[in-house]
Design a protein around this motif. Structure first.
Motif, PDB file in Angstrom:
ATOM      1  N   THR A 176      -4.445  -1.684  -5.310  1.00  0.00           N
ATOM      2  CA  THR A 176      -5.466  -2.041  -4.324  1.00  0.00           C
ATOM      3  C   THR A 176      -4.950  -3.105  -3.362  1.00  0.00           C
ATOM      4  O   THR A 176      -5.175  -3.024  -2.141  1.00  0.00           O
ATOM      5  N   MET A 177      -4.251  -4.107  -3.885  1.00  0.00           N
ATOM      6  CA  MET A 177      -3.652  -5.145  -3.033  1.00  0.00           C
ATOM      7  C   MET A 177      -2.614  -4.546  -2.098  1.00  0.00           C
ATOM      8  O   MET A 177      -2.547  -4.862  -0.903  1.00  0.00           O
ATOM      9  N   HIS A 178      -1.776  -3.676  -2.645  1.00  0.00           N
ATOM     10  CA  HIS A 178      -0.679  -3.106  -1.861  1.00  0.00           C
ATOM     11  C   HIS A 178      -1.203  -2.201  -0.749  1.00  0.00           C
ATOM     12  O   HIS A 178      -0.630  -2.165   0.350  1.00  0.00           O
ATOM     13  N   GLN A 179      -2.278  -1.465  -1.014  1.00  0.00           N
ATOM     14  CA  GLN A 179      -2.838  -0.582   0.004  1.00  0.00           C
ATOM     15  C   GLN A 179      -3.271  -1.365   1.243  1.00  0.00           C
ATOM     16  O   GLN A 179      -3.175  -0.871   2.369  1.00  0.00           O
ATOM     17  N   ARG A 180      -3.718  -2.582   1.041  1.00  0.00           N
ATOM     18  CA  ARG A 180      -4.196  -3.389   2.170  1.00  0.00           C
ATOM     19  C   ARG A 180      -3.103  -4.290   2.747  1.00  0.00           C
ATOM     20  O   ARG A 180      -3.032  -4.465   3.972  1.00  0.00           O
TER      21      ARG A 180
END
Length: 608
Positions: A176-180
């Protein structure tokens, strides 16, 4: 003689190399004796202090690391190096955080791993604001309250085994962090941990000691863990007791698991091959976690809560964590002149410990998963409520008894911090909860599942009572401080109920006593035990006012005075947390990072 005097007085020739000092050792030379026997009593010498530092606080272990382009502080040097390498490749602070966390799961399995949960606070330089992420898993939907109560011991959930396992949230949190915020390709972030898992890495002293202690604990009679053979094969080494200090540890199963995650993303863990393996394992041992529980899991972005402490904005995550306890403590302490009370004085420690006792009564009464209970957070962190609570504290005696406030009527852990060249800062904490976790390692996966479910309560009517598909109360909390729209400190103090206590002490040391980033963490700490609790970490037999443990560096006069006013003083037990911090500062128009890692862990801080 202080070191600066010695260096100034010694003749320069004394520091020139002597002929022959670089001779290679003979091949038949006997092995050197061990330089350190971790935990040996002969090294505990209260009459021997540390060396003298020529600058800074006398109790600081070293100087902060400074850099212009990025920084990282973690509980293991190889994890810190991995984070710095990712930053140098052009990765964001989030990329570095994921690589660091993956490495720590291998290198520091006593504190974290992909079988646990994760929380993060991220300073977004584009928005000039702080955002929060909760990566906390839920209890199995097929495990009901009646079954949990039937397995309970003395009214609480067991500390180990399948009954304590909830859905691991870390991998989805990373995704989730990496997607943003990710810049590098997802699979590149796992290259360091795969390399270390396959080639092996030497185990530092403290981590080796904790692994061996954890494995011995799993073997104790009465643990009722469904199976421990997988854990022993994964971590036991040749003698089955775990690695010794400096021994090379390899985990090829975990390397394979990370290769699957690198190629398949979060879906392979929650719905694909890894999920199927987890499902089959828990069916085999009679546990409750299923592929459907994993597939339903999602992390959530949440708004951090904030308070102002003497002009500095201090942030905490709510959700199902204990994060707002830090804000409650600081709000109460703002009513007292800690600076005039004096650094490490009996009055200062007394006031801080009393603020803790008041905040933790509310922690036991109100904190829970807000999806299941209406937690009165805004009231708990309000200045008006803190003013009421502060009036209860007396400087010369202990408040007894202590109770939670009356709400208005209405409906072992790892911490690390890193920052990048663009001003993004990540404060992240990840844990398996108690020690290494539940004792359960799924067939061929190479990681242990968390035992976070023990922190549910079984008390009827309590907001944190066990329910299927519910997130348990969480102890893990990242910390962050800022000045308006300018970030200041990304920090944390790991260690169960010590975390809000430790975070508060860091903020007080920096703001009230002016300690720099390294000395603020190396300063002697206090840890109060025995507040009311409603979960599996309850302490028994500590008396009505609990136990106030003081590190050996606290002045003897302070210790004596605290005992005089009624505190029961406990000896140091190693439970004072472990701190990492990255500080953001400006030198004119130039951004400068300072990074710190304390001496209570095996880690280090680096900047470049």
């Amino acid at each position: 003689m202080r070191r600066r005097t010695l260096l100034a007085a010694a003749p320069a020739v004394a520091f020139l190399p002597t002929a022959g000092t670089a001779q290679p050792a003979k091949k038949d030379a006997p092995p050197l004796p061990p330089a350190w026997d971790a935990g040996a009593d002969r090294f505990v010498r209260p009459d021997v202090g540390g060396g003298d530092r020529p600058v800074g606080a006398s109790f600081a272990s070293r100087t902060a690391a400074y850099g212009l382009s990025g920084a990282a502080g973690t509980a293991h040097p190889l994890a810190t190096q991995a984070g710095i390498d990712i930053l140098k490749r052009g990765g964001s602070a989030v990329d570095a955080a994921i690589a660091i966390n993956a490495c720590l799961g291998l290198l520091e399995p006593t504190a974290n791993g992909i079988g646990g949960d994760a929380y993060a606070m991220i300073w977004d330089p584009g928005q000039r604001k702080l955002v929060g992420l909760a990566g906390s898993g839920k209890s199995p939907r097929g495990l009901d309250l009646a079954t949990v109560r039937a397995r309970a011991k003395q009214g609480t959930l067991p500390a180990y085994g399948a009954i304590s396992v909830s859905v691991p949230g870390a991998v989805d949190a990373w995704w989730t962090m990496h997607q943003r915020y990710g810049k590098l390709p997802w699979k590149e972030l796992f290259e360091p941990v795969i390399a270390h898992a396959e080639a092996g890495a030497p185990v530092p002293d403290m981590i080796a000691w904790y692994i061996r202690r954890s494995l011995a604990g799993f073997r104790q009679p009465g643990r009722e863990i469904e199976e421990i053979d997988n854990a022993m094969r994964t971590y036991g080494m040749a003698d089955g007791k775990g690695p010794a200090a400096g021994q090379v540890f390899r985990n090829p199963d975990l390397a394979r698991t990370f290769r699957l995650i690198a190629e398949g993303g979060r879906d392979v863990f929650y719905e694909g091959e890894i999920a199927r393996t987890i499902d089959a394992y828990f069916r085999r041992i009679g546990g409750w976690l299923r592929r459907e529980d994993l597939a339903a899991h999602r992390s959530e972005w949440i708004e951090p809560h904030r308070t102002s402490y003497r002009g500095t904005d201090v942030y905490a995550l709510g959700a199902n964590t204990q994060g707002i306890a830090t804000l409650q403590m600081l709000n109460i302490l703002e009513h007292f002149d800690l600076k005039s009370a004096g650094f490490q004085s009996p009055l200062s420690i007394h006031l801080q410990a009393e603020a803790k006792r008041l905040a933790y009564e509310d922690r036991a009464r109100y904190y829970a998963d807000p999806h299941f209970a209406e937690v009165p957070v805004e009231w708990l962190v309000s200045k008006d409520y803190a003013a009421e609570r502060a009036k209860l504290i007396r400087p010369d005696r202990i408040l007894s008894p202590v109770h939670p406030g009356q709400a208005p009527s209405h409906g072992d852990t790892t911490y690390f911090s890193c920052a990048d060249k663009d001003g993004m800062m990540v404060s992240m904490i990840q844990s398996n909860f108690r020690g290494m976790g539940s004792g359960l390692v799924a067939d061929g996966l190479g990681f242990m599942f968390q035992d976070r479910g023990q922190l549910f309560t079984l008390r009827d009517g309590h907001p944190n009572i066990y329910a299927p598909g519910k997130r348990p109360f969480q102890t893990i909390i990242p910390g962050f401080a800022a000045h308006g729209d300018t970030p200041w400190m990304s920090f944390g103090v790991m260690g169960g109920d010590m975390q809000p206590q430790g975070q508060t002490q860091i903020v007080v040391n920096r703001i009230d006593y002016g300690l720099e980033i390294q000395a603020a963490g190396d300063s002697p700490r206090w840890h109060h035990e025995g507040s009311s609790q409603s979960m599996g970490e309850d302490a028994e037999g500590l008396g009505p006012n609990g136990l106030l443990r003081l590190e050996s560096g606290v002045p003897a006069a302070t210790r004596a005075r605290l005992a005089e006013i009624g505190w029961t003083i406990g000896e140091p037990d190693g439970g004072f947390g472990r701190y990492q911090c990255v500080e953001h500062r400006m030198d004119g128009d130039t951004r400068v990072y300072a990074a710190a890692s304390e001496m209570r862990a095996d880690g280090c801080a680096l900047a470049y």
